[in-house]
Design a protein around this motif. Structure first.
Motif, PDB file in Angstrom:
ATOM      1  N   ASN A  14       6.895  38.901   5.930  1.00  0.00           N
ATOM      2  CA  ASN A  14       7.747  37.788   6.322  1.00  0.00           C
ATOM      3  C   ASN A  14       8.183  36.945   5.135  1.00  0.00           C
ATOM      4  O   ASN A  14       8.800  35.902   5.314  1.00  0.00           O
ATOM      5  CB  ASN A  14       7.019  36.904   7.343  1.00  0.00           C
ATOM      6  CG  ASN A  14       6.772  37.647   8.633  1.00  0.00           C
ATOM      7  OD1 ASN A  14       7.632  38.367   9.113  1.00  0.00           O
ATOM      8  ND2 ASN A  14       5.601  37.487   9.195  1.00  0.00           N
ATOM      9  N   ALA A  15       7.874  37.383   3.930  1.00  0.00           N
ATOM     10  CA  ALA A  15       8.172  36.593   2.742  1.00  0.00           C
ATOM     11  C   ALA A  15       9.643  36.738   2.340  1.00  0.00           C
ATOM     12  O   ALA A  15      10.220  37.808   2.445  1.00  0.00           O
ATOM     13  CB  ALA A  15       7.284  37.032   1.581  1.00  0.00           C
ATOM     14  N   ILE A  16      10.211  35.634   1.899  1.00  0.00           N
ATOM     15  CA  ILE A  16      11.573  35.676   1.369  1.00  0.00           C
ATOM     16  C   ILE A  16      11.552  36.312  -0.015  1.00  0.00           C
ATOM     17  O   ILE A  16      12.369  37.167  -0.327  1.00  0.00           O
ATOM     18  CB  ILE A  16      12.181  34.258   1.320  1.00  0.00           C
ATOM     19  CG1 ILE A  16      12.389  33.735   2.734  1.00  0.00           C
ATOM     20  CG2 ILE A  16      13.492  34.263   0.543  1.00  0.00           C
ATOM     21  CD1 ILE A  16      12.799  32.279   2.809  1.00  0.00           C
TER      22      ILE A  16
ATOM     23  N   ASP B 181      14.560  38.760  -3.836  1.00  0.00           N
ATOM     24  CA  ASP B 181      14.877  37.997  -2.627  1.00  0.00           C
ATOM     25  C   ASP B 181      15.092  39.051  -1.545  1.00  0.00           C
ATOM     26  O   ASP B 181      16.091  39.771  -1.561  1.00  0.00           O
ATOM     27  CB  ASP B 181      16.138  37.154  -2.829  1.00  0.00           C
ATOM     28  CG  ASP B 181      16.455  36.265  -1.645  1.00  0.00           C
ATOM     29  OD1 ASP B 181      16.125  36.651  -0.499  1.00  0.00           O
ATOM     30  OD2 ASP B 181      17.053  35.197  -1.855  1.00  0.00           O
ATOM     31  N   THR B 182      14.144  39.181  -0.637  1.00  0.00           N
ATOM     32  CA  THR B 182      14.153  40.262   0.340  1.00  0.00           C
ATOM     33  C   THR B 182      15.255  40.118   1.382  1.00  0.00           C
ATOM     34  O   THR B 182      15.504  41.049   2.145  1.00  0.00           O
ATOM     35  CB  THR B 182      12.803  40.363   1.074  1.00  0.00           C
ATOM     36  OG1 THR B 182      12.594  39.182   1.865  1.00  0.00           O
ATOM     37  CG2 THR B 182      11.659  40.564   0.102  1.00  0.00           C
TER      38      THR B 182
ATOM     39  N   VAL C  63      24.204  39.338   8.182  1.00  0.00           N
ATOM     40  CA  VAL C  63      23.263  38.224   8.236  1.00  0.00           C
ATOM     41  C   VAL C  63      22.043  38.537   7.364  1.00  0.00           C
ATOM     42  O   VAL C  63      21.550  39.658   7.358  1.00  0.00           O
ATOM     43  CB  VAL C  63      22.814  37.978   9.697  1.00  0.00           C
ATOM     44  CG1 VAL C  63      21.789  36.863   9.776  1.00  0.00           C
ATOM     45  CG2 VAL C  63      24.010  37.681  10.585  1.00  0.00           C
ATOM     46  N   GLU C  64      21.573  37.525   6.645  1.00  0.00           N
ATOM     47  CA  GLU C  64      20.359  37.681   5.842  1.00  0.00           C
ATOM     48  C   GLU C  64      19.145  37.752   6.762  1.00  0.00           C
ATOM     49  O   GLU C  64      19.007  36.936   7.674  1.00  0.00           O
ATOM     50  CB  GLU C  64      20.200  36.512   4.873  1.00  0.00           C
ATOM     51  CG  GLU C  64      21.215  36.514   3.756  1.00  0.00           C
ATOM     52  CD  GLU C  64      20.947  35.444   2.714  1.00  0.00           C
ATOM     53  OE1 GLU C  64      20.082  34.572   2.919  1.00  0.00           O
ATOM     54  OE2 GLU C  64      21.614  35.484   1.670  1.00  0.00           O
ATOM     55  N   VAL C  65      18.286  38.731   6.518  1.00  0.00           N
ATOM     56  CA  VAL C  65      17.067  38.917   7.297  1.00  0.00           C
ATOM     57  C   VAL C  65      15.909  39.069   6.320  1.00  0.00           C
ATOM     58  O   VAL C  65      15.968  39.889   5.403  1.00  0.00           O
ATOM     59  CB  VAL C  65      17.164  40.189   8.177  1.00  0.00           C
ATOM     60  CG1 VAL C  65      15.864  40.430   8.934  1.00  0.00           C
ATOM     61  CG2 VAL C  65      18.343  40.098   9.128  1.00  0.00           C
ATOM     62  N   LYS C  66      14.839  38.280   6.510  1.00  0.00           N
ATOM     63  CA  LYS C  66      13.659  38.398   5.643  1.00  0.00           C
ATOM     64  C   LYS C  66      13.103  39.816   5.719  1.00  0.00           C
ATOM     65  O   LYS C  66      12.978  40.383   6.794  1.00  0.00           O
ATOM     66  CB  LYS C  66      12.569  37.412   6.075  1.00  0.00           C
ATOM     67  CG  LYS C  66      12.841  35.998   5.690  1.00  0.00           C
ATOM     68  CD  LYS C  66      11.634  35.124   5.968  1.00  0.00           C
ATOM     69  CE  LYS C  66      11.821  34.412   7.286  1.00  0.00           C
ATOM     70  NZ  LYS C  66      10.746  33.490   7.598  1.00  0.00           N
TER      71      LYS C  66
END
Length: 134
Positions: free
Chosen positions: A37-39, A55-56, A90-93
């Protein structure tokens, strides 16, 4: 008497050992949940002093250097400062992750949603650093 002592010692040793194993397993699960779940994640290179920070969510990356001496280089160098996502995505972690290759300077970056792959090459020399779609 000796039999009771050895039996008690064995039972206590077993209980203590089991408790330590459960604690280690719980910590491992917690660490895995945090990293998924880390960015940002750090990936080690084969160079002792260098990591890649990812940056994941969008594939941006930096080369991170540390030192233990006053005269060594410490800081971050840009590998990729632009998002690898299309404007409508969309950005997703956890979307992007890095995989090592047999070449110490090269990694494969994988977009785990659409399967796109990129060659990532880190280097202290700016002209030798790049991210390229495979």
């Amino acid at each position: 008497m000796k039999t009771r002592f050895f039996t008690l010692a064995f039972v206590l040793f077993t209980i203590i050992s089991f408790g330590q194993n459960q604690l280690k397993a719980t910590n491992t699960v917690q660490q895995k949940q945090i990293s998924e779940n880390a960015i940002y994640q750090l990936f080690p290179t084969d160079n002792y002093w260098t990591f890649i920070k990812l940056d994941t969510r969008n594939g941006k990356m930096w080369q991170v250097h540390f030192t233990i001496s006053d005269d060594g280089y410490q800081g971050e160098l840009i590998l990729n400062s632009s998002s690898l996502l299309m404007s409508d995505e969309v950005e997703v972690k956890g979307r992007f992750t890095l995989y090592k290759t047999n070449n110490m300077y090269n990694f494969i970056l994988l977009d785990q949603i659409n399967g796109k792959t990129y060659q990532v090459q880190w280097n202290s020399d700016k002209e030798k650093r790049f991210v390229s779609r495979i």
